[in-house]
Enzyme design. Structure first.
Site, short mmCIF file in Angstrom:
data_model
loop_
_atom_site.label_atom_id
_atom_site.label_comp_id
_atom_site.label_asym_id
_atom_site.label_seq_id
_atom_site.Cartn_x
_atom_site.Cartn_y
_atom_site.Cartn_z
N GLN A 30 0.82 -1.21 0.00
CA GLN A 30 0.00 0.00 0.00
C GLN A 30 0.86 1.26 0.00
OE1 GLN A 30 -2.37 -0.97 3.47
NE2 GLN A 30 -0.55 -1.69 4.48
N ASP A 85 0.67 0.03 13.69
CA ASP A 85 1.18 1.25 14.34
C ASP A 85 1.55 1.02 15.81
OD1 ASP A 85 -1.26 1.62 15.98
OD2 ASP A 85 -2.22 2.23 14.10
N GLU A 105 0.63 -8.72 11.27
CA GLU A 105 0.53 -7.52 10.43
C GLU A 105 1.03 -7.87 9.04
OE1 GLU A 105 0.29 -4.31 8.42
OE2 GLU A 105 -0.43 -4.09 10.49
N GLY A 138 -3.31 -11.68 7.59
CA GLY A 138 -4.14 -12.06 8.73
C GLY A 138 -5.08 -13.21 8.42
N ASP A 155 -7.80 -5.25 14.00
CA ASP A 155 -7.57 -3.82 13.80
C ASP A 155 -7.23 -3.61 12.34
OD1 ASP A 155 -6.87 -1.17 13.93
OD2 ASP A 155 -4.98 -1.49 15.00
N SER A 156 -8.24 -3.71 11.50
CA SER A 156 -8.01 -3.70 10.06
C SER A 156 -8.21 -2.31 9.47
CB SER A 156 -8.97 -4.67 9.37
OG SER A 156 -10.30 -4.19 9.53
N THR A 157 -7.75 -2.15 8.23
CA THR A 157 -8.08 -0.96 7.45
C THR A 157 -9.51 -1.12 6.95
OG1 THR A 157 -7.15 -2.05 5.51
CG2 THR A 157 -5.69 -0.58 6.73
N PRO A 162 -5.84 -4.42 0.96
CA PRO A 162 -5.39 -5.54 1.78
C PRO A 162 -6.35 -5.89 2.92
CG PRO A 162 -3.62 -3.93 1.51
CD PRO A 162 -4.85 -3.32 0.95
#
Length: 286
Positions: A30, A85, A105, A138, A155-157, A162
């Protein structure tokens, strides 16, 4: 000085003043940008979508960790999916009772860049002895994982690029399989005002898998569109109905200092607006 325009929605969005571009790179997965903003501090965006800011990340990270871990009460093994993060990891590490943390991650570059440019998110938690950091997809991890966990935090986008697979039926099924008896799964689920169909889709997938499923909410200014929803799935329906006194005892006993989470917020977060309840076909007293 330039501006950063978020591109998540058509015809509606937010703009950040970019006082200083700290880092920009196209990773294997990304496009990553980290910059400084006078109001929100350091800001990270992936593929045109704001992911986290120093000013308000505590709300998101506290609510996705302390709600399931304190509701469970005896969580020893925690799995974090995403969270490059380090903010989620930082909050999980505050729980002394947690003995083992696996974090998966997909993008190792995100971890390295955030250690360097967003050190306040992780606050050294990547060095915690309990951590097993896995750089992998994941979905692939939970599909092939032989370990079991008491709490799984996704804790995904957003479900584009992705992160898309982390909202799939296969993903929820695989997470369910990786949970111990009495385990809890929580996932980031977008802002319902703008992404109600995501909430509906998740509801349909959780319905067949968990004895108890619901959503809870928190207002995180960075995620435009109002309050954000988090999906909740548990094999034990008692966890969501814990008495306030029990949560107060657990919270006090943990010794954890928070800036957003408290036991009253914990209970109140599960009260959902009528339009969300109607979308997921649930009565308000469930």
């Amino acid at each position: 000085m330039s501006d950063y325009q978020e591109t998540l929605y058509t015809g509606y969005g937010q703009r950040f003043r970019m006082d200083k571009l700290l880092h920009e790179v196209r990773t294997e997965h990304q496009h990553l940008v980290i910059f400084e903003n006078p109001r929100m501090g350091r800001v990270m965006a992936l593929d045109g979508v704001i992911q986290t800011t120093e000013a308000d990340e505590f709300i998101y990270h506290e609510m996705l960790t302390h709600v399931p871990i304190l509701a469970h009460g005896l969580a020893k093994r925690v799995l974090i999916i995403g969270g490059g993060d380090g903010g989620m990891l930082r909050e999980v590490c505050k729980h002394d009772g947690v003995e083992h943390i696996t974090m998966v991650e997909i993008d190792g570059t995100v971890v390295e860049m955030c250690k360097e440019f967003l050190p306040n998110h992780s606050k050294g938690s990547f060095d915690d002895q309990r951590l097993n950091l896995v750089i992998d997809d994941g979905m692939r991890f939970v599909a092939t994982c032989a370990d079991k966990f008491d709490v799984i935090i996704s804790d995904s986008t957003d479900p584009i690029g992705p992160g898309e697979v982390l909202f799939s039926e296969n993903f929820y099924q695989a997470c369910r399989r990786c949970l111990n008896d009495g385990g809890i799964l929580v996932t980031q689920n977008g802002t319902p005002f703008m992404q109600l169909s995501e909430v509906q889709t998740t509801a349909g997938r959780m319905h067949g898998l968990f004895a108890d499923w619901h959503f809870y909410m928190a207002a995180v200014p960075t995620y435009i569109g109002g309050s954000m929803t988090f999906a909740w799935g548990s094999t034990n329906s008692d966890y969501r109905k814990l008495p306030l006194d029990t949560l107060r005892q657990r919270f006090a006993g943990s010794g954890i200092v928070t800036r957003y989470y408290n036991p009253e917020i914990h209970i109140g977060a599960f009260a959902l607006p009528q339009y969300v309840l109607q979308a997921i076909n649930k009565p308000s007293n469930d």
